[in-house]
Design a protein around this motif. Structure first.
Motif, mmCIF file in Angstrom:
data_model
loop_
_atom_site.group_PDB
_atom_site.id
_atom_site.type_symbol
_atom_site.label_atom_id
_atom_site.label_comp_id
_atom_site.label_asym_id
_atom_site.label_seq_id
_atom_site.Cartn_x
_atom_site.Cartn_y
_atom_site.Cartn_z
ATOM 1 N N SER A 54 11.645 5.202 10.319
ATOM 2 C CA SER A 54 10.931 4.530 9.230
ATOM 3 C C SER A 54 11.755 4.277 7.972
ATOM 4 N N CYS A 99 14.945 1.346 7.350
ATOM 5 C CA CYS A 99 14.554 -0.067 7.345
ATOM 6 C C CYS A 99 13.451 -0.346 6.318
ATOM 7 N N LEU A 100 12.516 0.576 6.166
ATOM 8 C CA LEU A 100 11.477 0.403 5.149
ATOM 9 C C LEU A 100 12.095 0.431 3.761
ATOM 10 N N SER A 123 13.466 -4.826 12.754
ATOM 11 C CA SER A 123 12.744 -3.722 12.118
ATOM 12 C C SER A 123 12.511 -3.975 10.637
ATOM 13 N N PHE A 148 8.759 -4.679 8.594
ATOM 14 C CA PHE A 148 8.320 -4.010 7.363
ATOM 15 C C PHE A 148 8.095 -5.017 6.247
ATOM 16 N N GLN A 207 4.682 -6.709 6.600
ATOM 17 C CA GLN A 207 3.582 -5.835 6.175
ATOM 18 C C GLN A 207 3.532 -5.682 4.656
ATOM 19 N N LEU A 208 4.688 -5.521 4.029
ATOM 20 C CA LEU A 208 4.726 -5.348 2.579
ATOM 21 C C LEU A 208 4.242 -6.605 1.848
ATOM 22 N N CYS A 233 7.657 4.783 -0.617
ATOM 23 C CA CYS A 233 7.665 4.460 0.804
ATOM 24 C C CYS A 233 6.918 5.517 1.607
ATOM 25 N N LEU A 288 3.597 4.841 4.060
ATOM 26 C CA LEU A 288 3.500 5.284 5.449
ATOM 27 C C LEU A 288 2.308 6.221 5.645
ATOM 28 N N VAL A 344 1.876 0.482 5.777
ATOM 29 C CA VAL A 344 2.894 -0.019 6.691
ATOM 30 C C VAL A 344 3.008 0.935 7.865
ATOM 31 N N ASP A 345 3.490 0.398 8.980
ATOM 32 C CA ASP A 345 3.641 1.197 10.194
ATOM 33 C C ASP A 345 4.992 0.903 10.814
ATOM 34 N N CYS A 346 5.592 1.919 11.400
ATOM 35 C CA CYS A 346 6.863 1.747 12.109
ATOM 36 C C CYS A 346 6.560 1.396 13.563
#
Length: 430
Positions: free
Chosen positions: A177, A180-181, A211, A215, A218-219, A385, A389, A394-396
């Motif tokens: 997570s 990349c997030l 990846s 993210f 989603q953001l 971040c 999560l 957001v989800d991985c």
């Protein structure tokens, strides 16, 4: 001599002698002594043994190493973490590609992980405890160390680390997570700071199933509340993957299949702007017009694939005062050849230096370094971040999980550049 002793005996003592009826005691037999081996007493262990995955050159194999040990007691400002899972990233392959000869010694793999704290330094006992489930980033690309080892020595002053919420974030997802997030979060924060990103921004994402791209999608929708449809370039079944991963967002995405337009994703974009219609290409590369397209030129291009196609038509695609941000550069990323920290080509360097004078939009080649000491104090991206999560904003998305004994298969799959989400490696106990 005997006669002299008898002649000198004392009659009084002789008269006192008494005969006993009890027989004399039996002779005690003694077994012959023998040397036997016995266990040595327990000694204090002065180190934590570590099993690591390493390589020595770009063409050599990835093997296990037992050379590194963590000394005990650990430094008062550090934590020892037993690693359970580690995430792979393209940067791992780029670092390996830079080791042209086996003369630099062994180098580690992996930049992020999840695991369990086993030892706590004296200065950190107020915030951390043995047994805490944690996840974080271990980013030391120039020190030849990686996260794919049985135990890590973590310095929270340098290495981003968070408590893992057990009920909302699995250890597999946690291991893939933060890196990349963190890239996506800081990239978008910089765009917002410069005035490029708001709720009305029209955003094009090249590489939606990467990846970082996942993210970012989603953001933009759940955190920045961008109201316009996102233009997302994917390949193959990318639109299906994203629709299944984000059912609440799928109707707010305009998908462009990179393969159906033969790698020229700028073509349907220019057709949409020219015709005012959403366009698609079937398997025979035939243009099909569908619904109306009213969003006009884009304000932001986010490129996670590389290549010069969109950039070469940026003047007709990007609004004046817009932004073009790439994490790759002008060339399409090639995990088999790209080298970490290499120079961009001359044209890209010219854009970075003189872009504002030559083009009407900002050009940024974005690099993310998660070293805490390099991040401004006002930027608390790590905990933000973590909250995103934990709260499910957001989800991985995990594509595949491999045992670290099968790392060759994991690297081969990553080299295909077809992964749609994170590749996770399970680290076995040692």
């Amino acid at each position: 001599m005997a006669k002299r002793i008898l002649d000198n005996k004392d009659p009084k003592l002789e008269a006192m002698a008494v005969d006993h009826e009890v027989p004399a005691p039996k002779e005690i037999t003694v077994e012959e002594s023998r040397l036997t081996r016995v266990a040595r007493p327990l000694r204090h262990v002065r180190h934590i043994p570590v099993k690591s995955l390493v390589f020595h050159s770009k063409d050599g194999p990835i093997t296990f190493s037992y050379e590194y040990k963590i000394k005990l007691p650990i430094n008062k400002n550090k934590l020892a973490v037993q690693v359970n899972y580690a995430g792979l990233n393209p940067i791992d392959m780029k670092i390996k590609n830079g080791y042209t000869k086996p003369i630099y010694g062994e180098a580690g793999i992996g930049r992020e992980y999840s695991g369990t704290i086993t030892h706590v330094g004296d200065n950190l006992t107020n915030g951390w405890n043995i047994g805490d489930e944690v996840y974080g980033i271990y980013y030391h690309p120039k020190l030849a160390v990686g996260a794919l080892q049985s135990s890590l020595l973590i310095d929270p002053r340098v290495d981003p680390i968070l408590m893992r919420p057990k009920h909302t974030l699995s250890p597999e997802k946690a291991a893939g997570s933060l890196f990349c997030l963190g890239t996506a979060f800081n990239l978008l924060a910089k765009l917002e700071e410069r005035g490029h990103l708001d709720t009305e921004s029209n955003v094009l994402i090249n590489g939606g199933t990467s990846s970082v791209g996942m993210f970012v999608i989603q953001l933009l929708k759940r955190y920045y509340k961008v109201s316009k449809n996102l233009l997302v370039v994917t390949s193959g079944n990318g639109s299906t993957v994203l629709s299944e991963a984000f059912p609440d967002i799928k109707d707010e995405i305009i998908f462009i299949n990179y393969l159906s337009c033969r790698g020229k994703s700028s073509k349907p974009l220019r057709n949409m702007l020219h015709s005012g219609k959403l366009v698609d290409y079937d398997d025979f590369n035939t243009l099909k017009e569908t619904e109306d397209y009213t969003q006009g030129k884009v304000d932001i291009v986010l490129d996670f694939v590389g290549g010069y196609d969109i950039l070469s038509h940026s003047g007709s695609l990007i609004h004046s005062k817009g932004a073009y941000v790439t994490t790759v550069g002008d060339y399409v990323g090639n995990y088999k050849k790209d080298v970490f920290d290499s120079w961009d080509n001359p044209s890209a360097n010219a854009r970075k230096m003189f872009g504002s004078m030559l083009w009407s939009y900002d050009y940024v080649h974005f690099h993310f370094d998660p070293n805490i000491k390099l991040i401004p104090k006002k930027n608390d991206w790590i905990h933000e971040c973590g909250e995103l999560l934990n709260e499910g904003v957001v989800d991985c998305i995990v594509d595949k999980v491999y045992s670290w004994k099968n790392l060759k298969e994991a690297f081969s799959y990553m080299a295909t550049q077809r992964a749609q989400g994170k590749i996770i490696v399970k680290v076995e106990g040692f």
